[in-house]
Every structure is written in structure tokens, then in C-alpha cells.
Design an enzyme around this catalytic site. Structure first.
Site, PDB file in Angstrom:
ATOM      1  N   ILE A 111      -7.842 -16.004   3.561  1.00 16.41           N
ATOM      2  CA  ILE A 111      -7.378 -16.672   4.844  1.00 16.41           C
ATOM      3  C   ILE A 111      -5.799 -17.269   4.562  1.00 16.41           C
ATOM      4  CG2 ILE A 111      -8.349 -18.763   4.449  1.00 16.41           C
ATOM      5  CD1 ILE A 111      -9.138 -18.515   7.510  1.00 16.41           C
ATOM      6  N   ASP A 166      -2.061 -11.532   5.985  1.00 15.95           N
ATOM      7  CA  ASP A 166      -3.099 -11.010   7.202  1.00 15.95           C
ATOM      8  C   ASP A 166      -3.982 -12.128   7.460  1.00 15.95           C
ATOM      9  OD1 ASP A 166      -1.690  -8.875   6.586  1.00 15.95           O
ATOM     10  OD2 ASP A 166      -3.500  -7.559   6.128  1.00 15.95           O
ATOM     11  N   GLN A 176      -5.592  -9.848  -5.138  1.00 14.24           N
ATOM     12  CA  GLN A 176      -4.197  -9.643  -6.064  1.00 14.24           C
ATOM     13  C   GLN A 176      -3.604  -8.484  -5.346  1.00 14.24           C
ATOM     14  OE1 GLN A 176      -1.158  -9.297  -7.238  1.00 14.24           O
ATOM     15  NE2 GLN A 176      -2.244  -7.802  -8.603  1.00 14.24           N
ATOM     16  N   SER A 177      -2.757  -8.695  -4.461  1.00  7.92           N
ATOM     17  CA  SER A 177      -2.299  -7.521  -3.639  1.00  7.92           C
ATOM     18  C   SER A 177      -0.971  -7.145  -3.911  1.00  7.92           C
ATOM     19  CB  SER A 177      -2.380  -8.085  -2.355  1.00  7.92           C
ATOM     20  OG  SER A 177      -1.072  -8.765  -1.974  1.00  7.92           O
ATOM     21  N   SER A 236      -6.458   0.313   1.782  1.00  5.56           N
ATOM     22  CA  SER A 236      -4.903   0.450   1.600  1.00  5.56           C
ATOM     23  C   SER A 236      -4.266   1.923   1.583  1.00  5.56           C
ATOM     24  CB  SER A 236      -4.557  -0.331   0.162  1.00  5.56           C
ATOM     25  OG  SER A 236      -3.128   0.142   0.177  1.00  5.56           O
ATOM     26  N   GLU A 262      -2.000   2.314  -0.305  1.00  7.63           N
ATOM     27  CA  GLU A 262      -1.652   2.776  -1.883  1.00  7.63           C
ATOM     28  C   GLU A 262      -2.897   3.576  -2.595  1.00  7.63           C
ATOM     29  OE1 GLU A 262       0.917   1.511  -3.253  1.00  7.63           O
ATOM     30  OE2 GLU A 262       0.221   1.811  -5.396  1.00  7.63           O
ATOM     31  N   TYR A 296      -3.684  -1.498  -8.923  1.00  6.23           N
ATOM     32  CA  TYR A 296      -4.397  -2.179  -7.713  1.00  6.23           C
ATOM     33  C   TYR A 296      -4.961  -0.956  -6.921  1.00  6.23           C
ATOM     34  CZ  TYR A 296      -3.387  -3.205  -3.073  1.00  6.23           C
ATOM     35  OH  TYR A 296      -3.672  -3.671  -1.577  1.00  6.23           O
ATOM     36  N   ARG A 352       5.472 -12.746   5.575  1.00  4.71           N
ATOM     37  CA  ARG A 352       5.015 -11.691   4.286  1.00  4.71           C
ATOM     38  C   ARG A 352       5.474 -12.310   3.076  1.00  4.71           C
ATOM     39  NH1 ARG A 352       2.327  -7.812   1.919  1.00  4.71           N
ATOM     40  NH2 ARG A 352       3.226  -5.549   2.125  1.00  4.71           N
TER      41      ARG A 352
HETATM   42  P1  NAP Z   1      -1.508 -11.623   0.482  1.00  4.09           P
HETATM   43  O1  NAP Z   1      -0.443 -12.080   1.303  1.00  4.09           O
HETATM   44  O2  NAP Z   1      -1.132 -11.359  -1.009  1.00  4.09           O
HETATM   45  O3  NAP Z   1      -2.911 -12.464   0.483  1.00  4.09           O
HETATM   46  C1  NAP Z   1      -3.710 -12.256  -0.476  1.00  4.09           C
HETATM   47  C2  NAP Z   1      -4.750 -13.335  -0.369  1.00  4.09           C
HETATM   48  O4  NAP Z   1      -6.121 -13.215  -1.396  1.00  4.09           O
HETATM   49  C3  NAP Z   1      -4.362 -14.725  -0.335  1.00  4.09           C
HETATM   50  O5  NAP Z   1      -5.044 -15.714   0.559  1.00  4.09           O
HETATM   51  C4  NAP Z   1      -5.023 -15.246  -1.830  1.00  4.09           C
HETATM   52  O6  NAP Z   1      -5.046 -16.481  -2.003  1.00  4.09           O
HETATM   53  C5  NAP Z   1      -6.191 -14.550  -1.619  1.00  4.09           C
HETATM   54  N1  NAP Z   1      -6.973 -13.981  -2.951  1.00  4.09           N
HETATM   55  C6  NAP Z   1      -6.154 -13.852  -4.092  1.00  4.09           C
HETATM   56  N2  NAP Z   1      -7.037 -13.878  -5.368  1.00  4.09           N
HETATM   57  C7  NAP Z   1      -8.286 -14.179  -4.867  1.00  4.09           C
HETATM   58  C8  NAP Z   1      -9.382 -14.648  -5.423  1.00  4.09           C
HETATM   59  N3  NAP Z   1      -9.676 -14.478  -6.735  1.00  4.09           N
HETATM   60  N4  NAP Z   1     -10.201 -15.096  -4.585  1.00  4.09           N
HETATM   61  C9  NAP Z   1     -10.371 -15.158  -3.319  1.00  4.09           C
HETATM   62  N5  NAP Z   1      -9.176 -14.993  -2.589  1.00  4.09           N
HETATM   63  C10 NAP Z   1      -7.965 -14.486  -3.442  1.00  4.09           C
HETATM   64  O7  NAP Z   1      -2.022  -9.998   1.037  1.00  4.09           O
HETATM   65  P2  NAP Z   1      -1.860  -9.418   2.499  1.00  4.09           P
HETATM   66  O8  NAP Z   1      -0.669  -8.754   2.894  1.00  4.09           O
HETATM   67  O9  NAP Z   1      -2.399 -10.648   3.408  1.00  4.09           O
HETATM   68  O10 NAP Z   1      -3.046  -8.521   2.459  1.00  4.09           O
HETATM   69  C11 NAP Z   1      -4.248  -8.785   2.823  1.00  4.09           C
HETATM   70  C12 NAP Z   1      -5.339  -7.631   2.166  1.00  4.09           C
HETATM   71  O11 NAP Z   1      -5.095  -6.414   2.734  1.00  4.09           O
HETATM   72  C13 NAP Z   1      -5.272  -7.577   0.789  1.00  4.09           C
HETATM   73  O12 NAP Z   1      -6.361  -7.081   0.229  1.00  4.09           O
HETATM   74  C14 NAP Z   1      -4.276  -6.406   0.600  1.00  4.09           C
HETATM   75  O13 NAP Z   1      -4.498  -5.748  -0.895  1.00  4.09           O
HETATM   76  C15 NAP Z   1      -4.765  -5.441   1.805  1.00  4.09           C
HETATM   77  N6  NAP Z   1      -3.748  -4.579   2.129  1.00  4.09           N
HETATM   78  C16 NAP Z   1      -2.463  -5.113   2.703  1.00  4.09           C
HETATM   79  C17 NAP Z   1      -1.499  -4.301   2.945  1.00  4.09           C
HETATM   80  C18 NAP Z   1      -0.159  -4.900   3.386  1.00  4.09           C
HETATM   81  O14 NAP Z   1       0.900  -4.025   3.580  1.00  4.09           O
HETATM   82  N7  NAP Z   1      -0.185  -6.246   3.732  1.00  4.09           N
HETATM   83  C19 NAP Z   1      -1.684  -3.122   3.192  1.00  4.09           C
HETATM   84  C20 NAP Z   1      -2.925  -2.476   2.901  1.00  4.09           C
HETATM   85  C21 NAP Z   1      -3.867  -3.478   2.469  1.00  4.09           C
HETATM   86  P3  NAP Z   1      -3.917 -17.413  -2.457  1.00  4.09           P
HETATM   87  O15 NAP Z   1      -3.174 -18.144  -1.096  1.00  4.09           O
HETATM   88  O16 NAP Z   1      -4.627 -18.736  -2.870  1.00  4.09           O
HETATM   89  O17 NAP Z   1      -3.012 -16.496  -3.330  1.00  4.09           O
HETATM   90  N1  GDD Z   2       8.255  -5.522  -4.437  1.00  6.00           N
HETATM   91  C1  GDD Z   2       9.345  -4.628  -4.635  1.00  6.00           C
HETATM   92  N2  GDD Z   2      10.555  -5.530  -5.002  1.00  6.00           N
HETATM   93  N3  GDD Z   2       9.448  -3.632  -4.214  1.00  6.00           N
HETATM   94  C2  GDD Z   2      10.698  -2.832  -4.718  1.00  6.00           C
HETATM   95  C3  GDD Z   2      11.888  -3.512  -4.944  1.00  6.00           C
HETATM   96  C4  GDD Z   2      11.525  -4.791  -5.316  1.00  6.00           C
HETATM   97  O1  GDD Z   2      12.794  -5.326  -5.662  1.00  6.00           O
HETATM   98  N4  GDD Z   2      12.824  -2.469  -5.023  1.00  6.00           N
HETATM   99  C5  GDD Z   2      12.373  -1.471  -4.477  1.00  6.00           C
HETATM  100  N5  GDD Z   2      10.876  -1.605  -4.204  1.00  6.00           N
HETATM  101  C6  GDD Z   2      10.081  -0.360  -3.797  1.00  6.00           C
HETATM  102  C7  GDD Z   2       8.778  -0.138  -4.509  1.00  6.00           C
HETATM  103  O2  GDD Z   2       9.040   0.509  -5.634  1.00  6.00           O
HETATM  104  C8  GDD Z   2       7.888   0.531  -3.442  1.00  6.00           C
HETATM  105  O3  GDD Z   2       8.019   1.734  -3.606  1.00  6.00           O
HETATM  106  C9  GDD Z   2       8.282   0.010  -2.339  1.00  6.00           C
HETATM  107  O4  GDD Z   2       9.513  -0.962  -2.497  1.00  6.00           O
HETATM  108  C10 GDD Z   2       7.371  -1.006  -1.486  1.00  6.00           C
HETATM  109  O5  GDD Z   2       7.166  -1.916  -2.288  1.00  6.00           O
HETATM  110  P1  GDD Z   2       6.278  -3.403  -2.080  1.00  6.00           P
HETATM  111  O6  GDD Z   2       6.938  -4.118  -0.803  1.00  6.00           O
HETATM  112  O7  GDD Z   2       5.974  -4.116  -3.078  1.00  6.00           O
HETATM  113  O8  GDD Z   2       4.811  -2.507  -1.563  1.00  6.00           O
HETATM  114  P2  GDD Z   2       3.878  -1.798  -1.878  1.00  6.00           P
HETATM  115  O9  GDD Z   2       3.983  -0.379  -1.017  1.00  6.00           O
HETATM  116  O10 GDD Z   2       3.904  -1.504  -3.240  1.00  6.00           O
HETATM  117  O11 GDD Z   2       2.486  -2.385  -1.531  1.00  6.00           O
HETATM  118  C11 GDD Z   2       2.232  -3.197  -0.345  1.00  6.00           C
HETATM  119  O12 GDD Z   2       1.634  -2.176   0.483  1.00  6.00           O
HETATM  120  C12 GDD Z   2       0.480  -1.590   0.032  1.00  6.00           C
HETATM  121  C13 GDD Z   2       0.137  -0.585   1.209  1.00  6.00           C
HETATM  122  O13 GDD Z   2       0.377   0.736   0.944  1.00  6.00           O
HETATM  123  C14 GDD Z   2       1.281  -4.170  -0.714  1.00  6.00           C
HETATM  124  O14 GDD Z   2       1.355  -5.087   0.431  1.00  6.00           O
HETATM  125  C15 GDD Z   2      -0.141  -3.648  -1.057  1.00  6.00           C
HETATM  126  O15 GDD Z   2      -1.158  -4.645  -0.963  1.00  6.00           O
HETATM  127  C16 GDD Z   2      -0.771  -2.560  -0.226  1.00  6.00           C
HETATM  128  O16 GDD Z   2      -1.823  -2.117  -0.178  1.00  6.00           O
END
Ligand code: NAP
Ligand code: GDD
Length: 352
Positions: free
Chosen positions: A16, A20, A95-96, A141, A143, A165, A200
Site C-alpha cells: 500500500i 500502485d 521488490q519491484s 507483470s 516483465e 524479478y 513513481r
Molecule cells: P513499488 O512502488 O516498488 O511498491 C512496492 C510495494 O511493495 C511497497 O509498498 C513496498 O513497501 C512493498 N514491499 C516490498 N517488500 C515487501 C515485503 N517484504 N513485504 C511486504 N511489502 C513489501 O511498486 P509498484 O510500481 O507500486 O508496483 C506494485 C506491484 O505491481 C508490484 O508487485 C510490482 O512488481 C507490480 N508491477 C508493477 C508494474 C509497474 O510498472 N509499476 C508493472 C507490472 C507489475 P516499502 O514502501 O516499505 O518499500
Molecule cells: N531504471 C533504469 N535506470 N532503467 C533504465 C535506465 C536507468 O538509468 N537507463 C535505461 N533504462 C532502461 C532499462 O534498461 C529498461 O529497459 C527500461 O529503461 C525500463 O526500466 P525501468 O523503468 O527500471 O522499468 P522495467 O521495465 O525494468 O520494470 C518496470 O516495469 C515492469 C513491467 O514491465 C517495473 O515497474 C517492474 O516492477 C514491472 O514489473
């Protein structure tokens, strides 16, 4: 088909305090839910994204409750379920960060993989003992598609994860389907493509860029170091995507859905447009640092959200340009506040 609620609605949300989780909490509160969140203990507050809900002058703050617990600790999950008695459970905790998962593969697997199993098992036992029909949402995801087998990716595209991941998320995805098939649980997976917002995390690439744009605009830094600029992602707005999570749990039957915009752009295009929003040339400020490359990369993600559109009636409202404008404008404002503080003699800085 939407099923009408028959009882007072109580949601339990793991994650929470994350991006998200904060949008989902706001959304569920606006629908009249009592919202309970699982929070991990840390040495400083991690509740910045949901603090404004407590300050809400109406009743939303009173309907938001936090409980200590951790996806690493199955007993804490069982206890919280017994206390909260939820009708819906949203598992967003993880751990996202993909790059970090290469540095912490076992921890990532434990939380983003086995943590899901701990929660599913706790929900199964709670449901059987209490007779409460709990509905479950799993944060799967894009991913998981990794080295993609086809373009665009849909619910039937095979998985080929490219990171610890991604592997953990495939485990969680199939564990959720297994609990649905084995125990008849109303358990659904949202295969969400990248979604972003002004909330974010600052080490994901979009926010890293927009934070830099704000700070460069206000003279607080001059450069940002990035890795692979060629990677392509299907980027949407987190506020739109949490509605799809909720819609999945309102259906009579559980199922799995791709949630995406259906458009893809490169990191380079994101940077170009983000800097252009404030009249800056990205090439003068973006530098390359191989530290941000990954041992294995996901080159191209492009989702086909046709099923979510057809069955859930879900559509994204914010497009790529709208998302960039929203994030850049918020970060320009944030940098202005930082500059005021700096000019008043306070130490300010942004981590890369
Ligand atoms: P986020 O901002 O990194 O938030 C992750 C949340 O998980 C935080 O509240 C974190 O708590 C909590 N958490 C981490 N370790 C935990 C543990 N051991 N036990 C309980 N809670 C824990 O991620 P988000 O972007 O909101 O994404 C939400 C979910 O959707 C994640 O599962 C992510 O993998 C998935 N997802 C995200 C995306 C995206 O693009 N954002 C896309 C696809 C799937 P703390 O605040 O204490 O660190
Ligand atoms: N983080 C990061 N930092 N990424 C970079 C950078 C940098 O400095 N430079 C280039 N990139 C590229 C990464 O190599 C990747 O290809 C792309 O930017 C996106 O990286 P992130 O924003 O870290 O996101 P992600 O796609 O790896 O993962 C996110 O999206 C997933 C859904 O497809 C996360 O939110 C995951 O939790 C989520 O599941």
C-alpha cells in the site's frame, strides 16, 4: 460481467505504501471500501505516498488502516487476515526493481515469488476456516514476457523472463492460477505493462528522467546518467491501471488480463519529449553510464489490451504525451520547492 456487492466491502492491500498501492487505496476509498494496508517495519516512515489520505477532511482517512506485516513472514499474513476479515485481497507487495533483482536475486524470489505463495496459502486457510468468500488479485507483470515470443503480447503469449524479478513473477502468476484451479479461489492475475505517475519510485527510468528535467530546469543539476536508451516500453498511467485491478475482482469469474495501452516508445523518445516539455535539448543533458545496463535486457514490450477492453470495459485515459506532461510538470514543481529550500540554506539532493 459485474457482480453486485452483497456485503460491506473490506480490502486488504499489500504494497500500500508503493506507487500502485497509493492509487488503489484512493480508488477503493472513493468506492466506499474500508481499506487495510500491510506495511513493513522500517527505521523511517515509508508512508509518504498515502499521508494525504489521513489528512483528508472527509471520512477517507478514518477508513484507512495500516497493519505491520511482511510477505516474508507467513504468520503475520495469517494474523492480519484474521484481524481484517477482508472480502478482497490485492497483492501488490514486491521488490519491484528489475535491475536490483540481479543484485538481490534470492531476496527478490522470496518476496515477489514465495511471498505470494505465503499469502495465497494464508488466504486459502482463512477462507476455509471463516467461510468468507475472499477475492484475490495478483500483480503479475509484462516483465514475464521478457525475450518476447510475439508482438504484441497477449494473455496467450508464452513467458520467457529475463531477470530474477521476472522469474519470481512467473512463479507467482502460476501459483495464483494453481490456487484458482485447485481450491476454486476467485483469484485473478493482472499482467500489467509499465505504468508510471508522479508517485513513481525515483530509480525507475521515467521518473529518473522527469526528476532530472525538473532539477536541470531549476539549476539544481546539469546531467542525468542513463543506460540502454533503445529499450521500448508500453507506458501507461498508474491511476488508470488500478481501476483494471478492481474491475477484475468485480467479475463473476476469475481470469487473467493484459493491461496496457497498445503503444510502445523507446527510452530515448521518453527523454526527448520530457526535456522538450520545458524547452531543453535532451542530448545536452543525458549521458551514458553502463552501470544502468542489465545482464539480460527486455528489448521490446507492447501489450494487446483487447481482452480487458472487451470483458472489463477498461480503457486507458492518459496517453504517452499526457503522462510525460503530468510527470514533468509535477517534478518541475517539486524542484522549485527544493530550490527554495536550497536557497534558504538547507541541504537538498536526489539519488541516482
Ligand atoms: P513499488 O512502488 O516498488 O511498491 C512496492 C510495494 O511493495 C511497497 O509498498 C513496498 O513497501 C512493498 N514491499 C516490498 N517488500 C515487501 C515485503 N517484504 N513485504 C511486504 N511489502 C513489501 O511498486 P509498484 O510500481 O507500486 O508496483 C506494485 C506491484 O505491481 C508490484 O508487485 C510490482 O512488481 C507490480 N508491477 C508493477 C508494474 C509497474 O510498472 N509499476 C508493472 C507490472 C507489475 P516499502 O514502501 O516499505 O518499500
Ligand atoms: N531504471 C533504469 N535506470 N532503467 C533504465 C535506465 C536507468 O538509468 N537507463 C535505461 N533504462 C532502461 C532499462 O534498461 C529498461 O529497459 C527500461 O529503461 C525500463 O526500466 P525501468 O523503468 O527500471 O522499468 P522495467 O521495465 O525494468 O520494470 C518496470 O516495469 C515492469 C513491467 O514491465 C517495473 O515497474 C517492474 O516492477 C514491472 O514489473
Amino acid at each position: 460481467m459485474l457482480s453486485a456487492p452483497t456485503q460491506h466491502r473490506i480490502a486488504l492491500v499489500t504494497g500500500i505504501t508503493g506507487q500502485d498501492g497509493s492509487y488503489l487505496a484512493e480508488f477503493l476509498l472513493s468506492k466506499g471500501y474500508d481499506v487495510h494496508g500491510l506495511v513493513r517495519r522500517s527505521s523511517s516512515f515509508a508512508t509518504g505516498r498515502i499521508e494525504h489520505i489521513y489528512r483528508d477532511p472527509h471520512d477517507a482517512g478514518a477508513r484507512l488502516h495500516l497493519h505491520y506485516g511482511d510477505l516474508a513472514d507467513g504468520n503475520s499474513l495469517e494474523r492480519v487476515l484474521r484481524e481484517v476479515k477482508p472480502t478482497e485481497v490485492y497483492n501488490l507487495g514486491a521488490q519491484s526493481h528489475v535491475r536490483v533483482s540481479f543484485d538481490m536475486p534470492v531476496f527478490t524470489a522470496d518476496i515477489a515469488g514465495v511471498g505470494t505463495l505465503r499469502l495465497l496459502e494464508a488466504v486459502r486457510v482463512y477462507r476455509e476456516e471463516s467461510g468468507t468468500p475472499v477475492r484475490y488479485y495478483q500483480a503479475s507483470s509484462s516483465e514475464m514476457f521478457g525475450k518476447v515470443a510475439e508482438v504484441p503480447q497477449s494473455e496467450s503469449t508464452p513467458f520467457h523472463p529475463r531477470s530474477p524479478y521476472g522469474v519470481a513473477k512467473v512463479f507467482s502468476h502460476w501459483a495464483t492460477i494453481n490456487y484458482r484451479e485447485s481450491y476454486g479461489m476467485h483469484a485473478s492475475c493482472g499482467i500489467l505493462f509499465n505504468h508510471e505517475s508522479p508517485r513513481r519510485g525515483e530509480t525507475f527510468v521515467t521518473r529518473k528522467i522527469t526528476r532530472a528535467v525538473g532539477r536541470i530546469k531549476h539549476g539544481l543539476q546539469n546531467q542525468v546518467f542513463l543506460g540502454n536508451l533503445d529499450a521500448q516500453r508500453d507506458w501507461g498511467f498508474a491511476g488508470d491501471y488500478v481501476e483494471a485491478m478492481w474491475l477484475m475482482l468485480q467479475q463473476d469469474e476469475p481470469d487473467d488480463y493484459v493491461v496496457a495501452t497498445g503503444k510502445t516508445f523507446s527510452v530515448r523518445e521518453f527523454a526527448e519529449k520530457a526535456f522538450a516539455r520545458v524547452g531543453l535539448d535532451w542530448q545536452k543533458h543525458v549521458a551514458y553510464d553502463p552501470r544502468y545496463n542489465r545482464p539480460a535486457e527486455v528489448d521490446l514490450l507492447l501489450g494487446d489490451p483487447a481482452k480487458a477492453r472487451r470483458k472489463l470495459g477498461w480503457e486507458p485515459r492518459v496517453d504517452f504525451d499526457g503522462l510525460i506532461a503530468m510527470m514533468v510538470d509535477a517534478d518541475v514543481e517539486m524542484a522549485a520547492r527544493e530550490k527554495t529550500l536550497r536557497d534558504a540554506g538547507f541541504q537538498v539532493g536526489a539519488m541516482e
